[in-house]
Design an enzyme around this catalytic site. Structure first.
Site, short mmCIF file in Angstrom:
data_model
loop_
_atom_site.label_atom_id
_atom_site.label_comp_id
_atom_site.label_asym_id
_atom_site.label_seq_id
_atom_site.Cartn_x
_atom_site.Cartn_y
_atom_site.Cartn_z
N THR A 176 13.18 -51.76 -7.69
CA THR A 176 11.73 -51.86 -7.72
C THR A 176 11.11 -50.59 -7.15
OG1 THR A 176 11.93 -54.22 -7.49
CG2 THR A 176 9.97 -53.26 -6.53
N ARG A 204 10.99 -65.98 -14.69
CA ARG A 204 11.29 -65.90 -13.25
C ARG A 204 10.41 -64.81 -12.62
NH1 ARG A 204 12.68 -61.52 -9.72
NH2 ARG A 204 13.79 -62.36 -7.93
N VAL A 205 9.78 -65.14 -11.50
CA VAL A 205 8.93 -64.17 -10.79
C VAL A 205 9.43 -64.07 -9.36
CG1 VAL A 205 6.60 -63.68 -9.98
CG2 VAL A 205 6.94 -64.63 -12.28
N GLY A 206 9.59 -62.86 -8.87
CA GLY A 206 10.05 -62.65 -7.49
C GLY A 206 8.90 -62.40 -6.55
N ASP A 207 9.19 -61.67 -5.49
CA ASP A 207 8.18 -61.41 -4.45
C ASP A 207 7.15 -60.35 -4.86
OD1 ASP A 207 10.56 -59.65 -4.39
OD2 ASP A 207 9.40 -58.57 -2.86
N THR A 227 11.01 -54.33 -1.16
CA THR A 227 11.95 -54.44 -2.28
C THR A 227 13.18 -55.20 -1.83
OG1 THR A 227 13.36 -53.18 -3.80
CG2 THR A 227 12.89 -52.14 -1.71
N GLY A 228 13.88 -55.79 -2.79
CA GLY A 228 15.10 -56.52 -2.44
C GLY A 228 15.14 -57.87 -3.12
N HIS A 229 15.90 -58.78 -2.54
CA HIS A 229 16.13 -60.09 -3.15
C HIS A 229 14.88 -60.97 -3.01
CE1 HIS A 229 18.54 -64.00 -3.36
NE2 HIS A 229 18.40 -63.51 -4.57
N GLY A 230 14.14 -61.05 -4.11
CA GLY A 230 12.81 -61.67 -4.08
C GLY A 230 12.78 -63.09 -3.56
#
Ligand code: ASP
Length: 306
Positions: A176, A204-207, A227-230
């Protein structure tokens, strides 16, 4: 004491294979330079953040705009969000298709009565704002098509171990992108843009588009981009936590404290960048690498790292 102009950008916190590190550093450097130039010419933090993120979205090295990961259906769905630390206005889009620079749509939304649009509604909003739509294939690069074919063959998304490089570094997480800036008026802005995780299920939507999770800005505290694992980042609302730490800590210590919380509470992986209310820059990550660059008034060149 006057607050220095400053900008910091990131290009994702995952495992970045040695052969790709040069491109990640070069992309971050260019984005920091472009954003800082806006500040130097008297532009706002919002303009600087938008400019820097557009640079990163246009660079196919990163998982944002052109070059983003494909979802399980083989489609690029993008998420982006932006926040104004002076007005607390938020603009965000989730799972948007056919737009090369979703951060531009997020920027438009800052002045609208709504905060976020998702899916086809987000694409329609972009079109109504005069932001050109592209062919979905224009967002796809050969590297990502090949990766998608590989995951489809295997029938599953990469495991978290592979995400982080695993033992063989087979997966090149591209990351990201995000930026945070403070301008001559002391206004802070932050934004984040992503194609999400590789081979994510459609929708699918992350952070990244969620304020307080993937980004946050408050002139009194700080601006943050994550950034990272949402999924883990959302659970602790990492960007807001990092900003809150700036009430008592300077930027570098606040960044570390927030990352500690991500590791400790939800065993999450990722990284963040921030600028606090006094213009101090900080970053932290618990992944093998995080591409980043920052430039503060008085520096001739951005400081680039990975
Ligand atoms: N945070 C993004 C997401 O989960 C991915 C990333 O930062 O690399 O969608």
């Amino acid at each position: 004491m006057s607050i220095p102009l400053a900008i910091i950008v990131h290009g994702g916190a995952w495992y970045i294979p040695p052969q790709d590190r040069g491109a990640h550093k070069a992309g971050c450097r260019m984005a920091a330079l472009a954003g800082f130039d806006v500040l130097r010419r008297g532009g706002s933090a919002l303009d600087a953040v938008e400019t820097a993120i557009v640079c990163l979205e246009d660079d196919p090295t990163f998982d944002a705009g052109v070059g983003a990961h494909l979802n399980q259906d083989g489609v690029v769905q993008l998420d982006a969000g932006m926040m104004d630390g002076q007005t607390y206005q938020v603009g965000a889009v989730a799972a948007i298709e056919r737009v090369k620079n979703p951060i531009r749509v997020a920027r438009h939304l800052l002045t609208s009565e709504h905060n976020m649009f998702a899916g086809p509604g987000a694409t329609a909003y972009a079109q109504a704002c005069g932001i050109p739509l592209c062919d979905p294939e224009d967002l796809v690069v050969a590297r990502e098509r090949a990766r998608w074919l590989e995951y489809r063959e295997r029938g599953e998304p990469p495991s978290e171990t592979v995400f982080l490089g695993g033992t063989d570094g087979a997966f090149a997480g591209k990351g990201t992108v995000g930026a945070v800036a403070i301008d001559q008026a002391g206004n802070i802005a932050a934004g984040t843009s992503t194609g999400g995780t590789p081979f994510k299920p459609a929708g699918r939507v992350g952070d990244s588009p969620l304020p307080g999770c993937g980004y946050y800005a408050d002139n009194v505290l700080a601006g943050v981009s994550v950034t990272g694992h949402g999924e883990a980042i959302i659970r602790v609302q990492l960007a807001r936590i990092a900003a809150d730490f700036c009430a008592k800590l300077h930027a570098p210590a606040a960044a570390e404290a927030a990352m500690h919380m991500l590791s400790d509470r939800v065993k999450g992986k990722g990284g963040l960048i921030l600028i606090d209310h006094a213009g101090r820059v900080g970053y932290a990550y618990n992944t093998p690498q995080m591409a980043r660059a920052f430039m503060v008034e008085g520096m001739d060149e951005p400081a680039v790292g990975i």
